[in-house]
Motif scaffolding. Structure first.
Motif, mmCIF file in Angstrom:
data_model
loop_
_atom_site.group_PDB
_atom_site.id
_atom_site.type_symbol
_atom_site.label_atom_id
_atom_site.label_comp_id
_atom_site.label_asym_id
_atom_site.label_seq_id
_atom_site.Cartn_x
_atom_site.Cartn_y
_atom_site.Cartn_z
ATOM 1 N N SER A 152 89.255 -51.036 99.078
ATOM 2 C CA SER A 152 89.328 -49.629 98.683
ATOM 3 C C SER A 152 90.763 -49.152 98.859
ATOM 4 O O SER A 152 91.099 -48.465 99.825
ATOM 5 N N THR A 153 91.616 -49.548 97.930
ATOM 6 C CA THR A 153 93.045 -49.254 98.032
ATOM 7 C C THR A 153 93.331 -47.761 98.084
ATOM 8 O O THR A 153 94.262 -47.310 98.759
ATOM 9 N N SER A 154 92.529 -46.982 97.419
ATOM 10 C CA SER A 154 92.769 -45.533 97.371
ATOM 11 C C SER A 154 92.596 -44.867 98.730
ATOM 12 O O SER A 154 93.104 -43.763 98.960
ATOM 13 N N SER A 155 91.915 -45.535 99.652
ATOM 14 C CA SER A 155 91.649 -44.926 100.961
ATOM 15 C C SER A 155 92.921 -44.725 101.778
ATOM 16 O O SER A 155 92.979 -43.843 102.637
ATOM 17 N N ILE A 156 93.964 -45.523 101.514
ATOM 18 C CA ILE A 156 95.171 -45.408 102.336
ATOM 19 C C ILE A 156 95.959 -44.143 102.028
ATOM 20 O O ILE A 156 96.769 -43.691 102.836
ATOM 21 N N SER A 157 95.739 -43.581 100.847
ATOM 22 C CA SER A 157 96.435 -42.344 100.498
ATOM 23 C C SER A 157 95.689 -41.111 100.996
ATOM 24 O O SER A 157 96.204 -39.995 100.920
ATOM 25 N N ASP A 158 94.495 -41.332 101.510
ATOM 26 C CA ASP A 158 93.692 -40.239 102.059
ATOM 27 C C ASP A 158 93.881 -40.219 103.577
ATOM 28 O O ASP A 158 93.487 -41.155 104.274
ATOM 29 N N GLU A 159 94.499 -39.168 104.086
ATOM 30 C CA GLU A 159 94.794 -39.089 105.519
ATOM 31 C C GLU A 159 93.532 -39.187 106.365
ATOM 32 O O GLU A 159 93.538 -39.822 107.424
ATOM 33 N N ASN A 160 92.465 -38.567 105.917
ATOM 34 C CA ASN A 160 91.222 -38.594 106.694
ATOM 35 C C ASN A 160 90.643 -40.007 106.770
ATOM 36 O O ASN A 160 90.173 -40.449 107.826
ATOM 37 N N SER A 161 90.683 -40.717 105.658
ATOM 38 C CA SER A 161 90.156 -42.086 105.637
ATOM 39 C C SER A 161 90.980 -42.995 106.548
ATOM 40 O O SER A 161 90.439 -43.825 107.294
ATOM 41 N N LEU A 162 92.292 -42.833 106.492
ATOM 42 C CA LEU A 162 93.173 -43.652 107.328
ATOM 43 C C LEU A 162 92.957 -43.333 108.807
ATOM 44 O O LEU A 162 92.955 -44.233 109.660
ATOM 45 N N GLU A 163 92.743 -42.058 109.110
ATOM 46 C CA GLU A 163 92.494 -41.654 110.494
ATOM 47 C C GLU A 163 91.157 -42.205 110.988
ATOM 48 O O GLU A 163 91.034 -42.618 112.149
ATOM 49 N N GLU A 164 90.168 -42.240 110.116
ATOM 50 C CA GLU A 164 88.866 -42.802 110.492
ATOM 51 C C GLU A 164 88.995 -44.291 110.817
ATOM 52 O O GLU A 164 88.354 -44.796 111.745
ATOM 53 N N MET A 165 89.819 -44.989 110.056
ATOM 54 C CA MET A 165 90.057 -46.409 110.341
ATOM 55 C C MET A 165 90.707 -46.570 111.716
ATOM 56 O O MET A 165 90.349 -47.461 112.494
ATOM 57 N N SER B 10 106.390 -52.968 99.465
ATOM 58 C CA SER B 10 106.908 -54.336 99.367
ATOM 59 C C SER B 10 108.287 -54.509 99.995
ATOM 60 O O SER B 10 108.734 -55.633 100.211
ATOM 61 N N SER B 11 108.971 -53.408 100.305
ATOM 62 C CA SER B 11 110.294 -53.496 100.943
ATOM 63 C C SER B 11 110.206 -53.444 102.463
ATOM 64 O O SER B 11 111.206 -53.653 103.152
ATOM 65 N N GLY B 12 109.032 -53.148 102.975
ATOM 66 C CA GLY B 12 108.868 -53.029 104.422
ATOM 67 C C GLY B 12 108.954 -51.602 104.916
ATOM 68 O O GLY B 12 108.799 -51.343 106.112
ATOM 69 N N MET B 13 109.207 -50.651 104.011
ATOM 70 C CA MET B 13 109.269 -49.241 104.396
ATOM 71 C C MET B 13 107.852 -48.684 104.529
ATOM 72 O O MET B 13 106.984 -48.960 103.699
ATOM 73 N N ILE B 14 107.630 -47.922 105.576
ATOM 74 C CA ILE B 14 106.306 -47.341 105.810
ATOM 75 C C ILE B 14 106.030 -46.262 104.764
ATOM 76 O O ILE B 14 106.785 -45.301 104.622
ATOM 77 N N GLU B 15 104.923 -46.462 104.063
ATOM 78 C CA GLU B 15 104.544 -45.552 102.978
ATOM 79 C C GLU B 15 103.397 -44.634 103.392
ATOM 80 O O GLU B 15 103.340 -43.465 102.999
ATOM 81 N N TYR B 16 102.484 -45.183 104.205
ATOM 82 C CA TYR B 16 101.345 -44.402 104.692
ATOM 83 C C TYR B 16 101.259 -44.575 106.208
ATOM 84 O O TYR B 16 101.446 -45.675 106.735
ATOM 85 N N SER B 17 100.944 -43.482 106.903
ATOM 86 C CA SER B 17 100.933 -43.549 108.363
ATOM 87 C C SER B 17 100.018 -42.477 108.946
ATOM 88 O O SER B 17 99.889 -41.381 108.379
ATOM 89 N N THR B 18 99.406 -42.804 110.067
ATOM 90 C CA THR B 18 98.602 -41.809 110.787
ATOM 91 C C THR B 18 99.471 -41.013 111.755
ATOM 92 O O THR B 18 99.000 -40.065 112.374
ATOM 93 N N SER B 19 100.741 -41.410 111.897
ATOM 94 C CA SER B 19 101.628 -40.741 112.859
ATOM 95 C C SER B 19 102.905 -40.228 112.207
ATOM 96 O O SER B 19 103.917 -40.035 112.881
ATOM 97 N N TYR B 20 102.872 -40.066 110.899
ATOM 98 C CA TYR B 20 103.999 -39.477 110.170
ATOM 99 C C TYR B 20 105.295 -40.279 110.336
ATOM 100 O O TYR B 20 106.360 -39.732 110.604
ATOM 101 N N HIS B 21 105.187 -41.615 110.188
ATOM 102 C CA HIS B 21 106.368 -42.473 110.259
ATOM 103 C C HIS B 21 106.883 -42.844 108.869
ATOM 104 O O HIS B 21 107.667 -43.779 108.723
ATOM 105 N N GLN B 22 106.436 -42.132 107.840
ATOM 106 C CA GLN B 22 106.864 -42.447 106.486
ATOM 107 C C GLN B 22 108.395 -42.423 106.393
ATOM 108 O O GLN B 22 109.044 -41.530 106.934
ATOM 109 N N GLY B 23 108.921 -43.425 105.721
ATOM 110 C CA GLY B 23 110.371 -43.503 105.550
ATOM 111 C C GLY B 23 111.046 -44.452 106.514
ATOM 112 O O GLY B 23 112.148 -44.930 106.243
#
Length: 305
Positions: free
Chosen positions: A84-97, A111-124
């Motif tokens: 369910s690839t779409s779940s990673i863009s949903d903050e609630n779904s990621l938090e449930e995981m 693919s570059s190693g940069m954080i794109e999705y995060s439960t702790s706001y580490h994007q970038g």
């Protein structure tokens, strides 16, 4: 011609005999006591080495068990995301995981190693470099133990199944504290006292500070014994510590020096006492012998007396 006094010769012979007996007693007793001190210290060194090795092995077992458990959880998250690839863009779904696997945070990279999705706001920001270097391997999963603000954490990196990237998950666990306690050798010496006033210690060869000492107040302090004494050629030597002569016996263990130290006064306490008694008894016997011999000479010289 003046006749020589026979008593001077007798007294001189007796004194020489007393000196020889005293010296032999002093030397032989000292050899025996030093040998006993070496044996006692060696026994303590053996026990400490075994304790450190045992602690290290236990820590490795615990670390492997903990890491395997968290690696399994990370793989499960990677599998769930691939379904369910779409779940990673949903903050609630990621938090449930995150809550489901009892993790501190979940970070997912591109693919570059940069954080794109995060439960702790580490994007970038970027994932750990060791994970980035292996993200092209779809079977890659690795755990590392890192320190964050004074606390130990386990960071798991596993390759994404759906596309190239890394899922980086951080865990904090009580097992880490248990793991650290096995590596903490500061308490090792407290289990192995050395006679009345001796001590055992473990030295870090790099910083030349005490990792552990019978006197716990000295742990993490600089070693007062000259470093050149521990040259690896002779495994025992005499030195001075706090103004007192001490006997030290040691061995090298990886990047550490384990040693036992005994005051010379304690090692040779029996020798000193035995030597005094032998000297006194020798002088008494010499005196008695002189008196007996004197009487014998007088009786022969004056048979009518």
């Amino acid at each position: 011609m003046k006749k020589k006094n026979p008593y001077i010769f007798m007294i001189l012979c007796m004194l020489i005999a007393s000196f020889i007996c005293t010296f032999l007693s002093y030397y032989s007793t000292g050899v025996v006591e030093r040998s006993q001190a070496k044996r006692i210290i060696d026994d303590r060194l053996d026990m400490m080495s075994e304790k450190i090795e045992e602690g290290y092995n236990e820590a490795v077992v615990i670390r492997n068990q903990v890491c395997e458990n968290y690696e399994y959880r990370a793989k499960m998250i990677a599998l769930m995301i691939s379904q369910s690839t779409s779940s990673i863009s949903d903050e609630n779904s990621l938090e449930e995981m995150r809550i489901a696997i009892n993790a501190d945070e979940i970070n997912i990279t591109d693919s570059s190693g940069m954080i794109e999705y995060s439960t702790s706001y580490h994007q970038g920001s970027y994932a750990e470099q060791i994970f980035i270097d292996n993200m092209s391997d779809r079977n890659f999963t690795k755990a590392i133990i890192a320190e964050d603000e004074g606390s130990e954490k386990i960071i798991i990196g596993t390759a994404r199944v759906d596309e190239t990237g890394i899922i980086q998950i951080t865990f904090t666990t009580d097992n880490i504290e248990q793991l650290v306690s096995y590596f903490d050798i500061s308490k090792v010496t407290s289990e192995y006292p050395l006679l009345n006033s001796g001590c055992m210690a473990v030295i870090d060869r790099k910083s030349y500070t005490y990792l552990s000492h019978t006197d716990s107040a000295l742990t993490d302090t600089a070693v007062q014994i000259p470093a050149e004494k521990f040259n690896g050629e002779k495994y025992n030597f005499y030195s001075y510590y706090n103004g007192n002569k001490v006997f030290i016996r040691y061995r090298i263990y990886d990047d550490k020096i384990i040693f036992g130290m005994l005051p010379a006064d304690e090692i040779y306490s029996s020798r000193n006492m035995v030597t005094v008694w032998v000297a006194v008894i020798s002088l008494i016997l010499s005196g008695i012998s002189c008196l007996v011999l004197r009487k014998h000479i007088i009786d022969e010289t004056n048979p009518d007396i």
